[in-house]
Write a protein that holds these residues in place. Sequence first.
Motif, short mmCIF file in Angstrom:
data_model
loop_
_atom_site.label_atom_id
_atom_site.label_comp_id
_atom_site.label_asym_id
_atom_site.label_seq_id
_atom_site.Cartn_x
_atom_site.Cartn_y
_atom_site.Cartn_z
N GLN A 92 0.80 -1.23 0.00
CA GLN A 92 0.00 0.00 0.00
C GLN A 92 0.83 1.27 0.00
O GLN A 92 0.35 2.32 -0.44
CB GLN A 92 -0.94 0.00 1.20
CG GLN A 92 -1.99 -1.09 1.14
CD GLN A 92 -2.84 -1.13 2.39
OE1 GLN A 92 -2.69 -0.33 3.29
NE2 GLN A 92 -3.74 -2.09 2.45
N SER A 93 2.07 1.21 0.44
CA SER A 93 2.90 2.41 0.47
C SER A 93 3.25 2.91 -0.93
O SER A 93 3.70 4.04 -1.10
CB SER A 93 4.20 2.15 1.26
OG SER A 93 5.04 1.27 0.53
N SER A 96 -0.30 6.41 -4.74
CA SER A 96 -0.24 7.87 -4.68
C SER A 96 -1.14 8.34 -3.54
O SER A 96 -2.00 7.60 -3.05
CB SER A 96 -0.71 8.49 -5.99
OG SER A 96 -2.12 8.28 -6.14
N GLU A 97 -0.95 9.58 -3.15
CA GLU A 97 -1.79 10.17 -2.11
C GLU A 97 -3.26 10.13 -2.52
O GLU A 97 -4.14 9.84 -1.71
CB GLU A 97 -1.35 11.61 -1.82
CG GLU A 97 -2.10 12.26 -0.68
CD GLU A 97 -1.85 11.61 0.67
OE1 GLU A 97 -2.75 11.66 1.52
OE2 GLU A 97 -0.76 11.05 0.88
N GLU A 98 -3.54 10.43 -3.80
CA GLU A 98 -4.91 10.42 -4.29
C GLU A 98 -5.53 9.03 -4.16
O GLU A 98 -6.70 8.89 -3.78
CB GLU A 98 -4.96 10.87 -5.76
CG GLU A 98 -4.58 12.31 -5.99
CD GLU A 98 -3.06 12.52 -6.10
OE1 GLU A 98 -2.29 11.53 -6.12
OE2 GLU A 98 -2.64 13.68 -6.13
N ARG A 100 -4.66 6.68 -2.04
CA ARG A 100 -4.85 6.37 -0.61
C ARG A 100 -6.13 7.02 -0.08
O ARG A 100 -6.89 6.40 0.65
CB ARG A 100 -3.63 6.82 0.20
CG ARG A 100 -2.36 6.05 -0.18
CD ARG A 100 -1.15 6.51 0.62
NE ARG A 100 -1.29 6.23 2.04
CZ ARG A 100 -1.23 5.02 2.60
NH1 ARG A 100 -1.04 3.97 1.84
NH2 ARG A 100 -1.36 4.86 3.88
N VAL A 101 -6.38 8.26 -0.50
CA VAL A 101 -7.59 8.95 -0.07
C VAL A 101 -8.82 8.27 -0.67
O VAL A 101 -9.80 8.01 0.03
CB VAL A 101 -7.53 10.45 -0.46
CG1 VAL A 101 -8.87 11.12 -0.28
CG2 VAL A 101 -6.44 11.15 0.34
N GLU A 102 -8.77 7.99 -1.96
CA GLU A 102 -9.90 7.35 -2.66
C GLU A 102 -10.29 6.01 -2.02
O GLU A 102 -11.47 5.68 -1.90
CB GLU A 102 -9.56 7.12 -4.14
CG GLU A 102 -10.62 6.41 -4.94
CD GLU A 102 -11.84 7.26 -5.22
OE1 GLU A 102 -12.92 6.66 -5.41
OE2 GLU A 102 -11.74 8.49 -5.26
N PHE A 105 -7.53 5.00 2.90
CA PHE A 105 -6.36 4.66 3.72
C PHE A 105 -5.80 5.86 4.47
O PHE A 105 -4.97 5.70 5.34
CB PHE A 105 -5.26 4.01 2.87
CG PHE A 105 -5.64 2.64 2.39
CD1 PHE A 105 -5.84 1.59 3.27
CD2 PHE A 105 -5.79 2.40 1.04
CE1 PHE A 105 -6.19 0.34 2.82
CE2 PHE A 105 -6.15 1.14 0.57
CZ PHE A 105 -6.35 0.11 1.46
N ASP A 106 -6.20 7.05 4.08
CA ASP A 106 -5.73 8.27 4.77
C ASP A 106 -6.90 9.05 5.31
O ASP A 106 -7.98 9.00 4.83
CB ASP A 106 -4.93 9.17 3.83
CG ASP A 106 -3.49 8.69 3.66
OD1 ASP A 106 -3.03 7.87 4.48
OD2 ASP A 106 -2.86 9.14 2.69
#
Length: 106
Positions: A92-93, A96-98, A100-102, A105-106
């Motif tokens: 999972q690392s 992308s940030e997008e 993870r948000v979608e 995860f964030d």
Amino acid sequence: MTQEEKTLTEGRIVDVLKTVYDPEIPVNIYDLGMIYRIEVKDDATVEVDMTFTAPSCPAADFILDDVRTKIESLEQVKGATINLVFEPAWDQSMMSEEARVELGFD
């Protein structure tokens, strides 16, 4: 192919890869971090190293065909080789940030 042309072609490849989805995940494979390497060669062929989120992905053939077809549809690409790799193992690392948000995860 000049370095500038290679850079522009790589950007177009990234754009088309962002239209490829695993049918089970609502995030494109590029933002999921499944693309490890894109190399545009002097002869306008492309080599891509990619992986899957799980080695036994049931949509593997569909996704690989979609990646190859979309890359080869670009006017400036003469052919594409897609290498399926499992090193390093996806986790999972790599998203992308997008992504993870979608996926929450964030």
